[in-house]
Design an enzyme around this catalytic site. Structure first.
Site, mmCIF file in Angstrom:
data_model
loop_
_atom_site.group_PDB
_atom_site.id
_atom_site.type_symbol
_atom_site.label_atom_id
_atom_site.label_comp_id
_atom_site.label_asym_id
_atom_site.label_seq_id
_atom_site.Cartn_x
_atom_site.Cartn_y
_atom_site.Cartn_z
ATOM 1 N N ASP A 11 1.122 -0.707 0.022
ATOM 2 C CA ASP A 11 0.098 0.271 0.262
ATOM 3 C C ASP A 11 0.538 0.945 0.051
ATOM 4 O O ASP A 11 1.823 1.200 0.509
ATOM 5 C CB ASP A 11 -0.948 0.136 1.486
ATOM 6 C CG ASP A 11 -1.902 0.582 0.950
ATOM 7 O OD1 ASP A 11 -3.111 0.635 0.872
ATOM 8 O OD2 ASP A 11 -1.647 1.843 0.886
ATOM 9 N N ILE A 12 0.291 2.717 -0.631
ATOM 10 C CA ILE A 12 1.422 2.963 -0.714
ATOM 11 C C ILE A 12 0.959 4.481 0.246
ATOM 12 O O ILE A 12 2.126 5.083 0.290
ATOM 13 C CB ILE A 12 0.782 3.496 -1.984
ATOM 14 C CG1 ILE A 12 1.570 5.119 -2.705
ATOM 15 C CG2 ILE A 12 -0.155 5.005 -2.151
ATOM 16 C CD1 ILE A 12 2.271 4.789 -4.094
ATOM 17 N N GLU A 43 -12.200 3.543 -1.213
ATOM 18 C CA GLU A 43 -11.554 4.591 -2.766
ATOM 19 C C GLU A 43 -11.844 3.800 -3.499
ATOM 20 O O GLU A 43 -11.629 4.865 -4.379
ATOM 21 C CB GLU A 43 -9.801 4.492 -1.350
ATOM 22 C CG GLU A 43 -9.842 5.551 -2.098
ATOM 23 C CD GLU A 43 -7.931 5.392 -1.551
ATOM 24 O OE1 GLU A 43 -7.172 5.899 -2.191
ATOM 25 O OE2 GLU A 43 -7.962 5.661 -0.266
ATOM 26 N N HIS A 102 -9.739 -5.287 -2.822
ATOM 27 C CA HIS A 102 -8.961 -5.820 -2.479
ATOM 28 C C HIS A 102 -9.122 -6.171 -0.703
ATOM 29 O O HIS A 102 -9.335 -5.359 -0.244
ATOM 30 C CB HIS A 102 -7.706 -4.652 -2.769
ATOM 31 C CG HIS A 102 -8.690 -3.380 -2.118
ATOM 32 N ND1 HIS A 102 -9.371 -2.213 -2.699
ATOM 33 C CD2 HIS A 102 -8.195 -2.404 -1.108
ATOM 34 C CE1 HIS A 102 -9.247 -1.819 -2.378
ATOM 35 N NE2 HIS A 102 -9.095 -1.503 -0.939
ATOM 36 N N HIS A 131 -6.846 -5.785 2.397
ATOM 37 C CA HIS A 131 -5.451 -5.396 3.695
ATOM 38 C C HIS A 131 -4.819 -6.223 4.466
ATOM 39 O O HIS A 131 -5.527 -6.230 5.033
ATOM 40 C CB HIS A 131 -6.079 -4.040 3.932
ATOM 41 C CG HIS A 131 -6.381 -2.620 3.484
ATOM 42 N ND1 HIS A 131 -5.377 -1.720 3.222
ATOM 43 C CD2 HIS A 131 -8.104 -2.660 2.957
ATOM 44 C CE1 HIS A 131 -6.724 -0.736 2.890
ATOM 45 N NE2 HIS A 131 -7.575 -1.301 2.197
#
Ligand code: AMP
Length: 131
Positions: free
Chosen positions: A29-30, A88, A93, A95
């Site tokens: 994750d960025i 978002e 996805h 996490h």
């Protein structure tokens, strides 16, 4: 239009890749909430995780488990926490977050600021442990 995560899986947008197979792709994750915060996505586009059919969802979870084992080996933590939100980015996805305390999984706070070099090093450490 392809989602940003489809472009990442296709290599059209750079990412710090952690693991990959024919169906799934895992990358850092960025804006991590903890060191080693990783996202697991299906390569085929689907917005909502609970629209994925049972068999594929099972394979996605089994793939996420292998990623979590690699995170446990590479990142000091008590265990790996799992969360799904998808508010978002409209591409399903999971996490996966190495945690030692409950607040390590708090998404509403300030994110870590890690350099590209630090992210590359973390991804490489997890990648090496992926079996
Ligand atoms: P959510 O859809 O609410 O589960 O959050 C989307 C997550 O994707 C956030 O944690 C973002 O930091 C992360 N994210 C968004 N764009 C990127 C990107 N280009 N590379 C890596 N992670 C991203």
């Amino acid at each position: 239009m392809a989602t940003i995560f489809s472009k990442i899986a296709a290599g059209e947008i750079p990412s710090h890749k952690v693991a990959e197979n024919e169906e799934f792709y895992a990358f850092l994750d960025i804006n991590p909430v903890a060191v080693g915060h990783t996202l697991v996505i299906p390569k085929a586009e689907v917005d909502y995780i609970f629209d994925i059919d049972d068999d594929k969802l099972g394979r996605m979870m089994a793939f996420a488990k292998r990623v979590a084992r690699a995170q446990e080996a590479a990142i000091p933590c008590k265990r790996v926490g799992l969360a799904v939100m998808g508010l978002e980015v409209p591409h399903a996805h999971i996490h996966l977050i190495p945690i030692t305390k409950e607040s390590d999984m708090y998404f509403g706070g300030k994110k870590l600021t890690l350099s590209q070099e630090e992210l590359a090093d973390i991804a490489s450490r997890i990648r090496k442990e992926f079996k």
